[in-house]
Design a protein around this motif. Structure first.
Motif, PDB file in Angstrom:
ATOM      1  N   GLN A  30       0.819  -1.201   0.000  1.00 28.12           N
ATOM      2  CA  GLN A  30       0.000   0.000   0.000  1.00 28.12           C
ATOM      3  C   GLN A  30       0.859   1.260   0.000  1.00 28.12           C
ATOM      4  O   GLN A  30       2.063   1.218   0.247  1.00 28.12           O
ATOM      5  N   HIS A  31       0.170   2.377  -0.261  1.00 28.05           N
ATOM      6  CA  HIS A  31       0.794   3.683  -0.086  1.00 28.05           C
ATOM      7  C   HIS A  31       0.786   4.053   1.392  1.00 28.05           C
ATOM      8  O   HIS A  31       0.102   3.417   2.207  1.00 28.05           O
ATOM      9  N   SER A  70      -1.371   0.424  -3.750  1.00 24.15           N
ATOM     10  CA  SER A  70      -0.269   0.961  -4.535  1.00 24.15           C
ATOM     11  C   SER A  70      -0.384   0.506  -5.985  1.00 24.15           C
ATOM     12  O   SER A  70      -0.852  -0.610  -6.261  1.00 24.15           O
ATOM     13  N   ARG A 121      -7.540   8.460  -4.468  1.00 23.90           N
ATOM     14  CA  ARG A 121      -6.174   8.918  -4.714  1.00 23.90           C
ATOM     15  C   ARG A 121      -5.802   8.665  -6.171  1.00 23.90           C
ATOM     16  O   ARG A 121      -6.282   7.707  -6.797  1.00 23.90           O
TER      17      ARG A 121
END
Length: 291
Positions: free
Chosen positions: A81-82, A88, A114
């Motif tokens: 993930q971010h 991600s 995002r």
């Protein structure tokens, strides 16, 4: 082109006496992010209640423990993930490998908006041309505007927008979507090659050739998470072998009927998505008595 109205609600076949988990399909859910872990729980739980043999939930690693305790009957996988807890772009390949081992994929609820989410969703859908994919919520925003870029898949996409999401997909104003919902839905499905479920009172389901108008549901279902539940239901029906159009039509009916049963028991004002999921067994039972 002649459009064929569909009035009969599709049915699932009776379960075989010697059926097992593998007989009823695997659903791969791709959902959730920090602050929206509940979306993954709702999709996975609804898929289980709609009869999927196995349900796996892929979510960002930061929310895996939260999603895992949401229901003990599905499995979970924490994905890279971010820092903000969303998927991600680099994790799409890992999710595609999970999806290849499933009979249906549900993607979108709770992913967030995002910038990298759009690339993630498109990469997952592109990587799964032979697996039925149900796209909802943030997954729809990720592919908007949409002009049939995935038209030549082996299995059509199932898109489940509400009027605002459909407006973003098409570029039409929301007022026009509401006023001309049937012709716009039919034209869009025919042009892009998808199965479209356009939510609202008397939800419309179309593949560009057939149109089903749903008769179940009530205003109490206008609450957060009900769409996530519908996504899980449709994915489970596809995983059990129904065609995409039939799964979307039956999913609309049984989801709305569960909402009607929940409203009869609890009232419309206090209704939540978890109430709808809790009443899915009774809704399916009504269909089973006609087997």
């Amino acid at each position: 082109m002649q459009i064929v109205p569909v009035c009969e609600v599709p049915r699932l076949p009776r379960r075989e006496y010697d059926g097992h988990k593998g007989s009823y399909g695997t659903v791969q859910v791709v959902a959730g992010s920090c602050g929206m872990a509940g979306a993954a729980v709702l999709v996975g739980s609804a898929a289980l209640r709609a009869g999927a043999g196995l349900v796996r939930v892929a979510c960002p690693a930061a929310v895996q423990n939260v999603v895992a305790v949401g229901n003990p009957c599905y499995t979970t996988a924490g994905i890279r993930q971010h820092a903000d807890g969303t998927f991600s772009e680099g994790s799409a390949e890992e999710v595609v490998e999970f999806g290849k081992r499933a009979d249906a994929v549900a993607i979108g609820p709770g992913l967030g908006q995002r910038a990298g989410v759009a690339e993630f969703v498109r990469a997952v859908v592109t990587g799964l041309p032979q697996v039925p994919v149900v796209i909802d919520a943030d997954g729809l925003n990720a592919i908007a505007p949409f002009d049939g870029e995935f038209k030549h898949r082996s299995e059509p996409l199932i898109l489940t927008p509400h009027p605002g999401e459909f407006a973003r997909l098409t570029g039409f104003a929301i007022s026009e979507v509401i006023e001309r919902r049937v012709p716009l839905a039919v034209e869009f499905a025919a042009r892009t090659g998808v199965v479209l479920l356009l939510k609202g009172s008397n939800t419309i389901v179309t593949d560009g050739k057939h149109v089903y108008r749903n008769s179940t549901g009530n205003p109490g279902m206008a609450t957060g998470g009900c769409g996530d539940a519908l996504t899980g239901v449709i994915a489970a029906l596809v995983a059990q072998g129904l065609g995409e159009f039939e799964a979307a039509a039956l999913g609309a009916w049984v989801h709305g009927r569960a909402g009607d049963l929940a409203a009869a028991a609890l009232g419309q004002t206090a209704l939540t998505a978890t109430d709808v999921i809790a009443h899915l067994p009774a809704a399916f039972r009504e269909l089973e008595v006609n087997w």
